[in-house]
Design an enzyme around this catalytic site. Structure first.
Site, PDB file in Angstrom:
ATOM      1  CB  SER A  16      -0.897   0.018   1.245  1.00  0.00           C
ATOM      2  OG  SER A  16      -1.492   1.296   1.353  1.00  0.00           O
ATOM      3  CG  HIS A  41      -4.017  -1.697  -1.253  1.00  0.00           C
ATOM      4  ND1 HIS A  41      -5.114  -2.477  -1.562  1.00  0.00           N
ATOM      5  CD2 HIS A  41      -4.385  -0.949  -0.169  1.00  0.00           C
ATOM      6  CE1 HIS A  41      -6.092  -2.219  -0.703  1.00  0.00           C
ATOM      7  NE2 HIS A  41      -5.679  -1.288   0.147  1.00  0.00           N
ATOM      8  CG  ASP A  43      -5.142   2.106   1.441  1.00  0.00           C
ATOM      9  OD1 ASP A  43      -6.122   1.350   1.340  1.00  0.00           O
ATOM     10  OD2 ASP A  43      -4.037   1.726   1.862  1.00  0.00           O
ATOM     11  CG  MET A  45      -8.119   6.937   3.324  1.00  0.00           C
ATOM     12  SD  MET A  45      -7.163   6.930   4.840  1.00  0.00           S
ATOM     13  CE  MET A  45      -6.393   5.307   4.741  1.00  0.00           C
ATOM     14  CG  HIS A  74      -9.354  -0.138   0.240  1.00  0.00           C
ATOM     15  ND1 HIS A  74      -8.685  -0.415   1.419  1.00  0.00           N
ATOM     16  CD2 HIS A  74     -10.684  -0.199   0.549  1.00  0.00           C
ATOM     17  CE1 HIS A  74      -9.559  -0.629   2.385  1.00  0.00           C
ATOM     18  NE2 HIS A  74     -10.774  -0.489   1.889  1.00  0.00           N
ATOM     19  CG  MET A  76     -11.147   2.834   3.075  1.00  0.00           C
ATOM     20  SD  MET A  76      -9.540   2.734   3.872  1.00  0.00           S
ATOM     21  CE  MET A  76      -8.502   2.983   2.438  1.00  0.00           C
ATOM     22  CG  MET A 145     -11.239  -2.969   5.866  1.00  0.00           C
ATOM     23  SD  MET A 145      -9.769  -2.157   5.192  1.00  0.00           S
ATOM     24  CE  MET A 145      -8.778  -1.758   6.593  1.00  0.00           C
ATOM     25  CG  ASP A 183      -6.123  -3.217   3.615  1.00  0.00           C
ATOM     26  OD1 ASP A 183      -5.029  -2.958   4.130  1.00  0.00           O
ATOM     27  OD2 ASP A 183      -6.782  -2.398   2.938  1.00  0.00           O
TER      28      ASP A 183
END
Ligand code: DX5
Ligand code: ZN
Length: 226
Positions: A16, A41, A43, A45, A74, A76, A145, A183
């Site tokens: 990540s 990966h 992330d 957010m 991913h 979020m 998660m 993850d």
């Protein structure tokens, strides 16, 4: 049909870039490729679904030419649908969203797949597998998660690995085809537990970027390091 990881198959390692130095993301992407890890990966957010902010589609698009890896996005975020076109256009291979963030999860999954990308569903530690049961036949990936999302460097919640086992069992019983990804808090010590549970993909942030020998770390986690 996937049978679940018996312990002999190689795991896909997805470093990540959340744990990388943000002033040099292209360098981080090249380090991932050089380690032999096959996925990157990413992330995302939004400061609402999780109490942190990271990057949007432009960062992924700018990184794309610097890496051969599979881009594993991913989300979020509270409104994943609005970001699907941007990340699909940016060259994401997998786009995973949180079922807790939306009412119509099947619609979001369809939107990702209609954009020509693989669709993933993710669940936070407090969400049971039963909540996504109706979505499993349609999913390309299920991301479990093993920490509360928002930050890298947290400790694994081992109980969440029971959900990995459950998802592997359901896949086998019903002949579904999704990959199961874990993850949060994956490192040399915890990877064997995740592997034992049957995970196909392991995301590793702080363990990867904290390792001097990144290819060695990938191999220790069970992946194919160069
Ligand atoms: C947490 C992110 C994870 C995180 C993992 O919200 O979804 O991908 O980067 O980091 P580590 O491996 O440090 O727990
Ligand atoms: Zn993640």
């Amino acid at each position: 049909m996937r049978e679940g990881n018996s312990g002999t198959e190689k795991i896909i390692i997805a470093p990540s870039i959340l744990s990388a130095d943000f002033s040099n993301l292209a360098g981080a992407a090249r380090e991932i490729d050089a380690s032999g890890a096959q996925w990157l990966h990413f992330d995302v957010m939004d400061g609402r679904f999780v109490p942190n902010l990271t990057f949007g589609p432009k960062a992924a698009a700018d990184l794309r030419p610097h890496s051969k890896a599979v881009f594993d996005v991913h989300l979020m975020t509270g409104d994943p649908d609005s970001l699907v076109p941007g990340f699909a256009g940016a060259g994401a291979d997998y786009i995973t969203f949180h079922t807790e963030a939306v009412i119509h999860s099947h619609r979001t999954l369809s939107l990702i797949q209609a954009a020509g990308r693989k669709g993933g569903i993710s669940i936070v530690p407090s969400t049971p597998v039963s909540r996504i049961e109706e979505l499993l036949p349609f999913a390309d990936l299920v991301l479990v998660m093993t920490v509360n999302p928002g930050f890298g460097g947290q400790e694994i919640i081992p109980r969440c690995l029971e959900k990995v086992k459950r998802l592997v069992d359901i896949r086998k019983e019903r002949g579904y085809g999704y990959l199961v990804s874990v993850d949060g808090g994956i490192n040399e010590t915890t990877a064997p537990m995740a592997r034992e549970a049957g995970a196909d993909v392991m995301v590793a942030g702080s363990a990867f970027f904290g390792a001097k020998d990144k290819a060695g770390l990938v191999r220790k986690l069970g992946g194919e390091g160069l």
